[in-house]
Design a protein around this motif. Structure first.
Motif, mmCIF file in Angstrom:
data_model
loop_
_atom_site.group_PDB
_atom_site.id
_atom_site.type_symbol
_atom_site.label_atom_id
_atom_site.label_comp_id
_atom_site.label_asym_id
_atom_site.label_seq_id
_atom_site.Cartn_x
_atom_site.Cartn_y
_atom_site.Cartn_z
ATOM 1 N N SER A 42 0.954 -1.426 0.061
ATOM 2 C CA SER A 42 -0.209 -0.148 0.070
ATOM 3 C C SER A 42 1.075 1.814 0.317
ATOM 4 O O SER A 42 2.313 0.900 0.125
ATOM 5 C CB SER A 42 -0.791 0.106 0.730
ATOM 6 N N ALA A 43 0.059 2.282 0.050
ATOM 7 C CA ALA A 43 1.372 3.762 -0.624
ATOM 8 C C ALA A 43 1.456 4.071 0.933
ATOM 9 O O ALA A 43 2.636 4.552 1.679
ATOM 10 C CB ALA A 43 0.469 4.291 -1.568
ATOM 11 N N GLY A 44 0.504 3.377 1.896
ATOM 12 C CA GLY A 44 1.304 4.341 3.359
ATOM 13 C C GLY A 44 2.164 3.342 3.657
ATOM 14 O O GLY A 44 2.728 3.700 4.587
ATOM 15 N N LYS A 45 2.035 2.137 3.755
ATOM 16 C CA LYS A 45 3.500 0.540 4.768
ATOM 17 C C LYS A 45 4.216 0.354 3.185
ATOM 18 O O LYS A 45 4.863 -1.000 3.911
ATOM 19 C CB LYS A 45 1.885 -0.110 5.520
ATOM 20 N N GLY A 46 4.146 0.224 2.735
ATOM 21 C CA GLY A 46 5.077 -0.511 1.758
ATOM 22 C C GLY A 46 4.433 -1.606 1.152
ATOM 23 O O GLY A 46 3.480 -2.197 1.416
ATOM 24 N N LEU A 47 5.919 -2.491 1.607
ATOM 25 C CA LEU A 47 5.897 -3.633 1.379
ATOM 26 C C LEU A 47 5.095 -4.091 2.911
ATOM 27 O O LEU A 47 6.376 -3.673 3.487
ATOM 28 C CB LEU A 47 6.807 -4.630 0.569
ATOM 29 N N GLU A 48 4.471 -5.745 3.475
ATOM 30 C CA GLU A 48 4.314 -5.650 4.000
ATOM 31 C C GLU A 48 3.685 -7.317 4.272
ATOM 32 O O GLU A 48 2.798 -8.023 3.466
ATOM 33 C CB GLU A 48 3.418 -5.458 5.440
ATOM 34 N N TRP A 49 4.813 -7.690 4.672
ATOM 35 C CA TRP A 49 4.076 -9.423 4.510
ATOM 36 C C TRP A 49 3.590 -9.605 5.408
ATOM 37 O O TRP A 49 3.101 -9.273 6.940
ATOM 38 C CB TRP A 49 5.895 -10.154 5.037
ATOM 39 N N ILE A 50 2.514 -10.852 5.442
ATOM 40 C CA ILE A 50 1.154 -11.097 5.862
ATOM 41 C C ILE A 50 1.537 -12.120 6.405
ATOM 42 O O ILE A 50 0.842 -12.496 7.711
ATOM 43 C CB ILE A 50 0.143 -11.161 4.825
ATOM 44 N N GLY A 51 1.476 -13.278 5.778
ATOM 45 C CA GLY A 51 2.406 -14.792 6.556
ATOM 46 C C GLY A 51 2.597 -15.988 5.096
ATOM 47 O O GLY A 51 2.299 -15.484 4.442
ATOM 48 N N ASN A 62 1.931 -12.445 10.641
ATOM 49 C CA ASN A 62 2.454 -11.151 11.231
ATOM 50 C C ASN A 62 1.881 -10.838 12.225
ATOM 51 O O ASN A 62 -0.075 -10.218 12.375
ATOM 52 C CB ASN A 62 2.344 -10.248 9.870
ATOM 53 N N PRO A 63 2.357 -9.888 13.462
ATOM 54 C CA PRO A 63 1.374 -9.648 14.456
ATOM 55 C C PRO A 63 1.114 -8.492 13.868
ATOM 56 O O PRO A 63 0.598 -8.452 14.729
ATOM 57 C CB PRO A 63 2.409 -9.680 15.600
ATOM 58 N N SER A 64 0.979 -7.745 13.296
ATOM 59 C CA SER A 64 0.378 -6.475 13.456
ATOM 60 C C SER A 64 -0.838 -7.075 12.148
ATOM 61 O O SER A 64 -1.193 -5.406 12.718
ATOM 62 C CB SER A 64 1.321 -5.858 12.008
ATOM 63 N N LEU A 65 -1.036 -7.636 12.460
ATOM 64 C CA LEU A 65 -2.735 -7.732 11.458
ATOM 65 C C LEU A 65 -4.003 -8.829 12.782
ATOM 66 O O LEU A 65 -4.825 -9.162 12.552
ATOM 67 C CB LEU A 65 -2.813 -8.762 10.609
ATOM 68 N N LYS A 66 -3.248 -8.614 14.213
ATOM 69 C CA LYS A 66 -3.438 -9.459 15.496
ATOM 70 C C LYS A 66 -5.216 -10.270 15.058
ATOM 71 O O LYS A 66 -5.802 -9.859 15.391
ATOM 72 C CB LYS A 66 -4.613 -7.500 16.000
ATOM 73 N N ASN A 67 -4.328 -11.097 14.754
ATOM 74 C CA ASN A 67 -5.199 -12.334 14.613
ATOM 75 C C ASN A 67 -6.330 -12.250 13.425
ATOM 76 O O ASN A 67 -7.525 -13.601 13.923
ATOM 77 C CB ASN A 67 -5.870 -12.504 15.862
ATOM 78 N N ARG A 68 -6.654 -11.713 12.960
ATOM 79 C CA ARG A 68 -7.202 -11.067 12.114
ATOM 80 C C ARG A 68 -7.044 -12.782 10.904
ATOM 81 O O ARG A 68 -7.864 -12.264 9.439
ATOM 82 C CB ARG A 68 -7.507 -10.070 11.506
ATOM 83 N N VAL A 69 -5.864 -12.352 10.403
ATOM 84 C CA VAL A 69 -5.609 -13.998 9.392
ATOM 85 C C VAL A 69 -5.960 -15.419 9.901
ATOM 86 O O VAL A 69 -5.315 -15.280 11.156
ATOM 87 C CB VAL A 69 -4.243 -12.667 9.523
ATOM 88 N N SER A 70 -5.978 -15.674 8.849
ATOM 89 C CA SER A 70 -5.852 -17.148 8.503
ATOM 90 C C SER A 70 -5.136 -17.521 6.813
ATOM 91 O O SER A 70 -5.777 -16.826 5.739
ATOM 92 C CB SER A 70 -6.876 -17.874 9.194
ATOM 93 N N THR A 71 -4.552 -18.452 6.661
ATOM 94 C CA THR A 71 -3.976 -19.206 5.642
ATOM 95 C C THR A 71 -5.016 -20.763 5.504
ATOM 96 O O THR A 71 -4.854 -21.010 6.563
ATOM 97 C CB THR A 71 -2.721 -18.968 4.761
ATOM 98 N N SER A 72 -4.728 -21.322 4.385
ATOM 99 C CA SER A 72 -4.894 -22.869 3.913
ATOM 100 C C SER A 72 -4.353 -23.050 3.611
ATOM 101 O O SER A 72 -4.130 -22.285 2.173
ATOM 102 C CB SER A 72 -6.415 -22.488 4.515
ATOM 103 N N VAL B 94 10.802 -13.877 11.335
ATOM 104 C CA VAL B 94 9.471 -13.455 11.389
ATOM 105 C C VAL B 94 9.399 -12.176 12.564
ATOM 106 O O VAL B 94 9.459 -12.520 13.947
ATOM 107 C CB VAL B 94 8.699 -14.232 11.508
ATOM 108 N N PRO B 95 8.315 -11.376 12.120
ATOM 109 C CA PRO B 95 7.862 -11.146 10.931
ATOM 110 C C PRO B 95 9.309 -11.122 9.986
ATOM 111 O O PRO B 95 10.115 -9.991 10.034
ATOM 112 C CB PRO B 95 6.921 -9.820 11.213
ATOM 113 N N LEU B 96 8.967 -11.319 8.767
ATOM 114 C CA LEU B 96 9.797 -10.964 7.803
ATOM 115 C C LEU B 96 9.326 -9.554 7.125
ATOM 116 O O LEU B 96 8.690 -9.187 7.340
ATOM 117 C CB LEU B 96 9.557 -11.402 6.068
#
Lengths: 123, 107
Positions: A42-51, A62-72, B94-96
């Motif tokens: 995003s313009a505001g945060k550059g490249l951010e690793w999600i998980g 990434n803890p910055s997403l505060k437990n809102r993320v899941s992957t499968s 991590v986090p990367l």
């Protein structure tokens, strides 16, 4: 050559859940020398690793997403997916899926990327 | 989290110039440092991993160096196709995290 392609809705309202799928071709998602990752820009945060998720099913976020993320991972369809709940305008950006290769020496890097998909969160 | 700081944030250069981009990590990361090139509207593309190992096919004019907390990417003779934004990324823990990017523009 491994190729990745993101798919999913591009427009969401605040509080909805973002769901994206990444389809992998040219290689098996089962390969255990890879992680399958999500990154956003995003313009505001550059490249951010999600998980990321390993084919074994083990995931790290990434803890910055505060437990809102899941992957499968769906090995039968060679796909992996991302869900981000309770989205806000701050979640607007281009979302990339990527293959994170793991070398024998323990180095990890994003060797292959999808083209990216724009997600906009707006009321 | 490990913070990655790139400098400069942008630079103007001419074809044929030697260009150096710096990246500093807030903690020691050994050689767990990767470099990417991104052109407008495209995904980042891996150039260098493990601080100084070029991905197969990357032109020899790209050179990565450094270890610990200080790293650099040097383009020995800038070509027209090198005008882009460059990012460093740490894979130590991590986090990367990524640097903020260095935009290389035409002078």
């Amino acid at each position: 050559q491994v190729q990745l392609q993101e798919s999913g809705p591009g427009l969401l309202k605040p509080s909805q859940t973002l769901s994206l799928t990444c389809t992998v071709s040219g290689g098996s998602i089962r390969s255990d020398d890879n992680y399958w990752s999500w990154i956003r820009q995003s313009a505001g945060k550059g490249l951010e690793w999600i998980g990321r998720i390993h084919p074994s099913g083990s995931a790290t976020y990434n803890p910055s997403l505060k437990n809102r993320v899941s992957t499968s991972v769906d090995t039968s369809n060679n796909q992996f997916s991302l869900r981000v709940s309770s989205v806000t305008a701050a979640d607007t950006g281009v979302y990339y899926c990527a293959r994170e290769r793991i070398t024998v020496a323990g180095h990890e890097f994003f060797q292959n990327w999808g083209q990216g998909t724009l997600v906009i969160v707006s009321a | 989290d490990i913070q990655m700081t790139q400098s400069p944030s942008s630079l103007s250069a001419s074809v044929g110039d030697r260009v150096t981009i710096s990246c500093r990590s807030s903690q020691r990361i050994s050689s767990y440092l990767n470099w990417y090139q991104q052109k407008p509207g495209k995904a980042p593309k891996l150039l260098m991993f493990a601080a100084s190992s070029p991905l197969s096919g990357v032109p020899s004019r790209f050179r990565g160096s450094g270890s610990g907390t200080d790293f650099s990417l040097t383009i020995s003779s800038l070509q027209a196709e090198d005008f882009a934004t460059y990012y460093c990324q740490q894979s130590h823990s991590v986090p990367l995290t990524f640097g903020g990017g260095t935009k290389v523009e035409i002078k």
